[in-house]
Design a protein around this motif. Structure first.
Motif, mmCIF file in Angstrom:
data_model
loop_
_atom_site.group_PDB
_atom_site.id
_atom_site.type_symbol
_atom_site.label_atom_id
_atom_site.label_comp_id
_atom_site.label_asym_id
_atom_site.label_seq_id
_atom_site.Cartn_x
_atom_site.Cartn_y
_atom_site.Cartn_z
ATOM 1 N N LYS A 150 112.133 23.639 -12.493
ATOM 2 C CA LYS A 150 110.796 23.054 -12.433
ATOM 3 C C LYS A 150 110.182 22.986 -13.834
ATOM 4 N N LEU B 64 108.897 19.655 -15.948
ATOM 5 C CA LEU B 64 107.583 19.513 -16.599
ATOM 6 C C LEU B 64 107.740 19.232 -18.092
ATOM 7 N N LYS C 2 100.205 25.386 -15.254
ATOM 8 C CA LYS C 2 101.396 24.849 -15.922
ATOM 9 C C LYS C 2 102.681 25.052 -15.113
ATOM 10 N N TYR D 52 99.058 19.370 -22.147
ATOM 11 C CA TYR D 52 100.314 19.144 -22.884
ATOM 12 C C TYR D 52 100.134 18.436 -24.228
ATOM 13 N N LEU E 128 96.292 16.632 -17.496
ATOM 14 C CA LEU E 128 97.614 16.852 -18.099
ATOM 15 C C LEU E 128 97.567 16.685 -19.615
ATOM 16 N N GLY F 35 104.211 15.364 -19.639
ATOM 17 C CA GLY F 35 104.301 16.795 -19.935
ATOM 18 C C GLY F 35 104.819 17.025 -21.347
ATOM 19 N N THR G 151 103.463 19.978 -10.979
ATOM 20 C CA THR G 151 103.844 18.625 -11.404
ATOM 21 C C THR G 151 102.652 17.682 -11.202
#
Ligand code: SAH
Ligand code: SF4
Length: 369
Positions: A192, A196, A12, A41, A37, A202, A15
């Motif tokens: 960062k 995300l 996590k 997420y 992903l 995300g 990217t």
């Protein structure tokens, strides 16, 4: 310690682009990246084994390269119609907090279908503001990108287990980076994490729904002004003259108001967006009506609105909150000078809502036993 923790090797902290590059070096098809992903997420899984549509060989590669850490809930305080506080234990045993704030249209003047999470960025804080529990034991370490991201996912995971949970979409749709720590002192990991959390693949939280609060690190405010993503900015002001602010916030010695104002001017010139001043009302320290003129002059110059916050008493610190009469008089004087201002009539007072206090009590209790 940072090497041992390997802060940015968690899945996590990656990217979509970084994962694509990694998958290419593994000669794995990149259409697997959105699948991965989505497990992270949308489904917020906590084990690799749950990612059932990823081939076992890919799961083994991922597991060999990345950790998949979650936060352990130590305690939660509060009920669903008040502020709810989560105390988390990180993989090295450190404690941090997140606070879920109930919809309150008065807080930032927006519609009330919001679920706002207040997020921590560091374990402890080096800045030692004299009203704040977070800095009492000093600074321990920065949070890794994934530890910031995981605060949102862990609260959403918890929410999904509640009766009447919203499960279709992301539950958290507003972020305030106002928990423990100075966000701009952990700049790279924070930015960062916000990238995300903002990305459609995300966290899906709009950049304008994300407010970063800083004690006033002038160089980093300039840097933030140059970022492509348009986050909102709140400044912990608490004193509108160097004399008063200097008594409350040691950081004012490093970046006095003139320098801070220049950085905020630059931010405004790049962004043109209203900023927010946070101003805690502390009895006899910064709540005199003589402070209203410098405060409103600064707010007008920087196109800022003012959030007045009654001081929440912290164990071990001497100061007291201003009386309700003083709070209301201060608010009236500020709005009387044409500045948009709100007074937070706090709901979380009874459960240690101010940042750092829950952790402080838990650590004190555990050292006693
Ligand atoms: N380090 C950042 C973000 C965390 S502190 C910063 O200083 O902006 C953010 C806010 O928490 C403070 O501005 C203040 O609004 C609130 N806060 C901290 N301690 C508090 C207390 N004892 N009473 C009321 N609010 C508090
Ligand atoms: Fe740190 Fe912010 Fe608390 Fe100051 S107010 S000690 S900068 S967390």
């Amino acid at each position: 310690m940072l090497e041992i923790l390997n802060l940015n090797c968690d899945i996590k902290s990656q990217t979509a682009e970084e994962l694509q590059a990694q998958f290419q070096t593994w000669e794995q098809p990149t259409y697997r990246v959105p699948q991965l992903l989505s497990w992270l997420y949308d489904h917020r899984v906590t084990t690799w084994a749950e990612m059932t549509n990823l081939p076992k060989v890919l799961r083994a590669l991922l597991e060999g390269q990345f950790s998949l850490q979650t936060l352990e809930l130590v305690t939660k305080q509060g009920s669903s119609d008040t502020t709810q506080k989560f105390l988390w234990r990180l993989s090295d045993g450190s404690l941090v907090e997140s606070v879920l704030i109930p919809a309150n249209p008065a807080l930032y003047g927006e519609p009330s279908d919001r679920h706002t999470l207040c997020v921590s960025t560091q374990v402890g804080c080096a800045y030692g503001c004299r009203f704040c529990a977070s800095g009492l034991d000093g600074w321990k370490r920065n949070l890794g990108t994934h530890e910031i991201v995981e605060q949102i996912l862990a609260v959403e995971r918890w929410h999904a287990t509640q009766p009447g949970a919203i499960t279709q979409e992301h539950f958290i749709n507003n972020l305030v980076i106002m928990g423990m720590g100075e966000p701009l002192a952990n700049y790279e990991n924070l930015l960062k994490a916000l990238k995300l959390l903002n990305a459609p693949w995300g966290g899906g939280i709009g950049a304008r729904k994300i407010t970063i609060s800083t004690s006033g690190l002038a160089p980093q405010i300039r840097k933030l002004a140059d970022e492509p993503l348009q986050f909102r900015l709140a400044l912990s002001l608490h004193g509108a003259t160097d004399e008063v602010r200097g008594k409350i916030m040691p950081v004012n010695r490093k970046y006095p108001l003139a320098e801070l104002t220049n950085a905020l001017d630059y931010y405004q010139s790049k962004r043109g967006r209203m900023i927010t001043f946070e101003y805690i009302l502390i009895a006899g320290v910064n709540d005199g009506l003589d402070q209203v003129k410098p405060l409103t002059d600064l707010a007008r110059r920087l196109n800022a609105k003012v959030n007045l916050i009654p001081y929440n008493k912290v164990d071990g610190l001497a100061w007291e909150r201003s009386t309700e009469l003083t709070q209301e008089a201060f608010l009236e004087a500020v709005t009387g000078r044409g500045i948009v201002a709100t007074l937070r009539r706090e709901k979380g007072h009874d459960i240690d809502a101010a940042c750092g206090q829950l952790r402080l009590r838990t650590e004190k209790a555990s050292t006693k036993t």
